[in-house]
Design a protein around this motif. Structure first.
Motif, PDB file in Angstrom:
ATOM      1  N   TYR A 117      -0.795  -7.397  -8.993  1.00  0.00           N
ATOM      2  CA  TYR A 117      -2.251  -7.372  -9.121  1.00  0.00           C
ATOM      3  C   TYR A 117      -2.753  -6.118  -8.418  1.00  0.00           C
ATOM      4  N   TYR A 118      -3.575  -5.349  -9.108  1.00  0.00           N
ATOM      5  CA  TYR A 118      -4.094  -4.103  -8.554  1.00  0.00           C
ATOM      6  C   TYR A 118      -5.420  -4.367  -7.841  1.00  0.00           C
ATOM      7  N   VAL A 119      -5.427  -4.128  -6.539  1.00  0.00           N
ATOM      8  CA  VAL A 119      -6.603  -4.404  -5.715  1.00  0.00           C
ATOM      9  C   VAL A 119      -7.660  -3.318  -5.873  1.00  0.00           C
ATOM     10  N   ASN A 120      -7.225  -2.057  -6.036  1.00  0.00           N
ATOM     11  CA  ASN A 120      -8.192  -0.956  -6.121  1.00  0.00           C
ATOM     12  C   ASN A 120      -7.945  -0.110  -7.372  1.00  0.00           C
ATOM     13  N   ASN A 121      -8.929   0.702  -7.718  1.00  0.00           N
ATOM     14  CA  ASN A 121      -8.803   1.662  -8.820  1.00  0.00           C
ATOM     15  C   ASN A 121      -8.121   2.918  -8.303  1.00  0.00           C
ATOM     16  N   THR A 122      -7.070   3.324  -8.956  1.00  0.00           N
ATOM     17  CA  THR A 122      -6.350   4.538  -8.581  1.00  0.00           C
ATOM     18  C   THR A 122      -5.388   4.875  -9.713  1.00  0.00           C
ATOM     19  N   ASP A 123      -4.514   5.837  -9.484  1.00  0.00           N
ATOM     20  CA  ASP A 123      -3.434   6.096 -10.422  1.00  0.00           C
ATOM     21  C   ASP A 123      -2.139   5.607  -9.776  1.00  0.00           C
ATOM     22  N   GLY A 124      -1.018   5.897 -10.359  1.00  0.00           N
ATOM     23  CA  GLY A 124       0.257   5.418  -9.836  1.00  0.00           C
ATOM     24  C   GLY A 124       0.697   4.180 -10.594  1.00  0.00           C
ATOM     25  N   LEU A 169       0.858  -1.178   0.000  1.00  0.00           N
ATOM     26  CA  LEU A 169       0.000   0.000   0.000  1.00  0.00           C
ATOM     27  C   LEU A 169       0.899   1.234   0.000  1.00  0.00           C
ATOM     28  N   VAL A 170       0.666   2.125  -0.955  1.00  0.00           N
ATOM     29  CA  VAL A 170       1.384   3.393  -0.982  1.00  0.00           C
ATOM     30  C   VAL A 170       0.380   4.528  -0.968  1.00  0.00           C
ATOM     31  N   LEU A 171       0.756   5.576  -0.266  1.00  0.00           N
ATOM     32  CA  LEU A 171      -0.088   6.767  -0.136  1.00  0.00           C
ATOM     33  C   LEU A 171       0.316   7.796  -1.185  1.00  0.00           C
ATOM     34  N   HIS A 203      -3.888  10.798  -6.234  1.00  0.00           N
ATOM     35  CA  HIS A 203      -5.247  11.082  -5.767  1.00  0.00           C
ATOM     36  C   HIS A 203      -5.654  10.308  -4.517  1.00  0.00           C
ATOM     37  N   GLN A 204      -5.398   9.011  -4.508  1.00  0.00           N
ATOM     38  CA  GLN A 204      -5.758   8.180  -3.357  1.00  0.00           C
ATOM     39  C   GLN A 204      -4.745   7.050  -3.263  1.00  0.00           C
ATOM     40  N   HIS A 205      -4.783   6.302  -2.176  1.00  0.00           N
ATOM     41  CA  HIS A 205      -3.827   5.217  -1.977  1.00  0.00           C
ATOM     42  C   HIS A 205      -3.909   4.176  -3.091  1.00  0.00           C
TER      43      HIS A 205
END
Length: 191
Positions: free
Chosen positions: A122-129, A99-101, A177-179
């Protein structure tokens, strides 16, 4: 090279991973001062290095210590999916949740192990980065490149997996934007 697979696992399983890892306030995250674990700092062409390399991780499985925890059972359907994808049995080396902030820049390029293996993010959530891949490959402890050159960026999307040669240098770009929550799985393909 690398292969991008959207919806690597089905939606109910994606949601289970999201709720058990990303949305779970009791998930046992450990703080890391340096996500890359890299001692030699080389220049990077095509990416800005983050001023801090902080993040959180939890080791879910580690072969050297035969370490697992209460979340390991959640991963077995995922491991079966990797074997199906590879069309072969695998030897699992390590599974960690990361997890990165939000911040700015990338962590230093690295490889997860210094011997031939495959890696899957594997990407657990939708975000950028993005996950950033570099042209350079690890060839030995005494041969860290002086400069890394960005080859490709893969954007995170819930349910997406990226499978690649574990000796290709790569890094995480911090989200803005988010973690960003992900699984990092290292394995060997058995003949």
């Amino acid at each position: 090279m690398y292969q991008v697979v959207d919806d690597f696992v089905d939606m109910p399983y994606q949601q289970a991973l999201l709720s058990r890892i990303d949305s779970n306030e009791a998930f046992p995250w450990g703080f890391l001062q340096d996500m890359s674990h890299v001692e030699e700092r080389s220049a990077i062409e095509g990416a800005k290095v983050a001023p801090v390399q902080h993040g959180f991780e939890t080791i879910l499985y580690l072969i050297e210590e035969d370490r697992s925890n209460q979340y390991t059972e959640l991963l077995w359907p995922f491991i079966n999916k990797i074997m199906y994808h590879e069309q072969s049995n695998i030897r699992l080396l390590r599974v960690k949740a990361g997890l990165v902030l939000p911040s700015d820049g990338v962590i230093y390029p690295h490889v997860d192990f210094s011997f031939p293996h495959k890696s899957l993010v594997y990407y657990v959530n939708n975000t950028d980065g993005d996950t950033v891949f570099y042209k350079e490959h690890f060839t030995g402890h005494d041969s860290v490149p002086e400069t890394f050159t960005v080859e490709e960026r893969i954007s995170p999307q819930q349910g997406r997996a990226v499978v690649f040669d574990g000796l290709q240098y790569h890094s995480t770009e911090y989200p803005t934007h988010q973690h960003r929550t992900f699984l990092n799985i290292n394995y060997e393909v058995l003949s």
